[in-house]
Design a protein around this motif. Sequence first.
Motif, PDB file in Angstrom:
ATOM      1  N   ASN A  38       3.923  10.419   1.056  1.00  0.00           N
ATOM      2  CA  ASN A  38       4.017  11.885   1.156  1.00  0.00           C
ATOM      3  C   ASN A  38       2.991  12.601   0.287  1.00  0.00           C
ATOM      4  OD1 ASN A  38       6.181  12.049   2.931  1.00  0.00           O
ATOM      5  ND2 ASN A  38       7.615  11.595   1.280  1.00  0.00           N
ATOM      6  N   VAL A  39       1.915  11.932  -0.020  1.00  0.00           N
ATOM      7  CA  VAL A  39       0.869  12.578  -0.806  1.00  0.00           C
ATOM      8  C   VAL A  39       0.122  13.543   0.099  1.00  0.00           C
ATOM      9  CG1 VAL A  39      -1.341  12.161  -1.938  1.00  0.00           C
ATOM     10  CG2 VAL A  39       0.583  10.681  -2.422  1.00  0.00           C
ATOM     11  N   LEU A  60      -0.295   7.154   3.567  1.00  0.00           N
ATOM     12  CA  LEU A  60       0.065   8.566   3.713  1.00  0.00           C
ATOM     13  C   LEU A  60       1.480   8.727   4.236  1.00  0.00           C
ATOM     14  CD1 LEU A  60      -3.266   9.828   5.263  1.00  0.00           C
ATOM     15  CD2 LEU A  60      -2.413  10.321   2.992  1.00  0.00           C
ATOM     16  N   ALA A  61       1.857   7.854   5.183  1.00  0.00           N
ATOM     17  CA  ALA A  61       3.185   7.986   5.783  1.00  0.00           C
ATOM     18  C   ALA A  61       4.273   7.709   4.755  1.00  0.00           C
ATOM     19  CB  ALA A  61       3.324   7.038   6.967  1.00  0.00           C
ATOM     20  N   LYS A  62       4.021   6.773   3.862  1.00  0.00           N
ATOM     21  CA  LYS A  62       5.082   6.391   2.936  1.00  0.00           C
ATOM     22  C   LYS A  62       5.067   7.167   1.634  1.00  0.00           C
ATOM     23  CE  LYS A  62       6.163   2.042   4.865  1.00  0.00           C
ATOM     24  NZ  LYS A  62       5.843   0.627   4.890  1.00  0.00           N
ATOM     25  N   ILE A  97      -4.686   3.326   5.107  1.00  0.00           N
ATOM     26  CA  ILE A  97      -4.554   4.718   4.685  1.00  0.00           C
ATOM     27  C   ILE A  97      -3.392   5.408   5.403  1.00  0.00           C
ATOM     28  CG2 ILE A  97      -6.328   5.500   6.334  1.00  0.00           C
ATOM     29  CD1 ILE A  97      -5.652   6.978   2.858  1.00  0.00           C
ATOM     30  N   ASP A  98      -3.202   5.077   6.675  1.00  0.00           N
ATOM     31  CA  ASP A  98      -2.102   5.729   7.396  1.00  0.00           C
ATOM     32  C   ASP A  98      -0.751   5.303   6.855  1.00  0.00           C
ATOM     33  OD1 ASP A  98      -3.039   7.605   9.286  1.00  0.00           O
ATOM     34  OD2 ASP A  98      -3.982   5.970  10.380  1.00  0.00           O
ATOM     35  N   GLU A  99      -0.635   4.035   6.525  1.00  0.00           N
ATOM     36  CA  GLU A  99       0.623   3.590   5.940  1.00  0.00           C
ATOM     37  C   GLU A  99       0.834   4.250   4.588  1.00  0.00           C
ATOM     38  OE1 GLU A  99       1.114  -0.627   5.439  1.00  0.00           O
ATOM     39  OE2 GLU A  99       3.160  -0.359   4.727  1.00  0.00           O
ATOM     40  N   ARG A 148       6.264  10.436  -3.314  1.00  0.00           N
ATOM     41  CA  ARG A 148       7.019   9.332  -3.912  1.00  0.00           C
ATOM     42  C   ARG A 148       6.102   8.549  -4.841  1.00  0.00           C
ATOM     43  NH1 ARG A 148       9.135   5.885   0.769  1.00  0.00           N
ATOM     44  NH2 ARG A 148      10.587   4.974  -0.714  1.00  0.00           N
ATOM     45  N   SER A 174      10.836  -0.646  -2.588  1.00  0.00           N
ATOM     46  CA  SER A 174      11.600  -0.567  -1.341  1.00  0.00           C
ATOM     47  C   SER A 174      10.945  -1.375  -0.222  1.00  0.00           C
ATOM     48  CB  SER A 174      11.767   0.885  -0.917  1.00  0.00           C
ATOM     49  OG  SER A 174      10.514   1.426  -0.594  1.00  0.00           O
TER      50      SER A 174
END
Lengths: 165, 169
Positions: free
Chosen positions: A69-70, A65-67, A61-63, A7, A15
């Motif tokens: 989709n890289v 990656l989670a959001k 970083i976790d947020e 995204r 969003s």
Amino acid sequence: MPAVAPRSGEAIFSSAERVNAELFTLTYGAIVRQLITDLEEVDEVNKQLDQMGYNIGVRLIDEFLAKSNVSRCVDFKETAEVIAKVGFKMFLGVSATVTNWDAEGTTCSLVLEDNPLVDFVELPDTCQGLHYCNVLNGVVRGALEMVSTCYLMLVLSSCHIIILV
Amino acid sequence: MQFFGTTEINPSPPAVTASGNNAHMMYIFNRNGVCLLYREWNRSLHTLDAQQDQKLMFGLLFSLKSLTAKMDPVSADKVNLGVPQLPGQGCSFHSFRTNTYKLSFMETPSGIKLILVTNPRTGDLRESLKYIYNLYVEYVVKNPLYTPGTPIKYELFNSTLDQYVRGLG
């Protein structure tokens, strides 16, 4: 199942729930001001800001990656682009430009044309050594450390980050 | 940016294909191999003590991942068997199925490994694991009391996870 496309930073930023930009800028200013009062030395303040940023980055970083989709970046050039275009856009609402590549492609600068952290800020002469936005430096460092093993250090002035691999 | 607002997980959970209590257990490991979470719902047999069990699971994933990357006929850059791979490096498997269970696996570039063991008849759980990763971000990573790298002991996360996993087909 088709792979989910990454995204864009813009889409995620629009969003996500946001906080008022001026509140954010002033809160950050208050933190820096307090650190200067508490620690007295600008070098100490720089160090503290970097540490704070690092602690943020390790979680952020976790947020990210989670959001977003890289998936894993193939090289450092791609990494820098993703940080500048997706990472900064997603969390700060502005994107950075990647410039100043050296010949080996191991050093680059991320330049924030419009840095929301520095609105209303004027550094007095006593604080010339202060890296006002050193927290960003720490954030990038912390986040990169969680996804890779080979990076070295970033240096930063008010809206200028340099990354070395 | 989110301060103290209500937690809204984005994107919304993937559609549930069937209902039932199909999940056996779940593991979450971090990039250092520390087991952050172990939950079990339906496990009749414990052959090892908890720590040994977690070690065995981590070892299984490590070896399997190494083997699948070694067998990869497509990608050129390979490391030798047994050499640790960076998270996201090389190819990786997402699930395997035996006659008694199915193991679904997801690894993020930051090295978080999510493992869900379910009934062998369950379908593709990749989207579900992604959703659980989102839960982890919202309820654990964003929790200021949580120290990264320590086991997760949060009732809210556990109950949300339980609830979600119970609905999995």
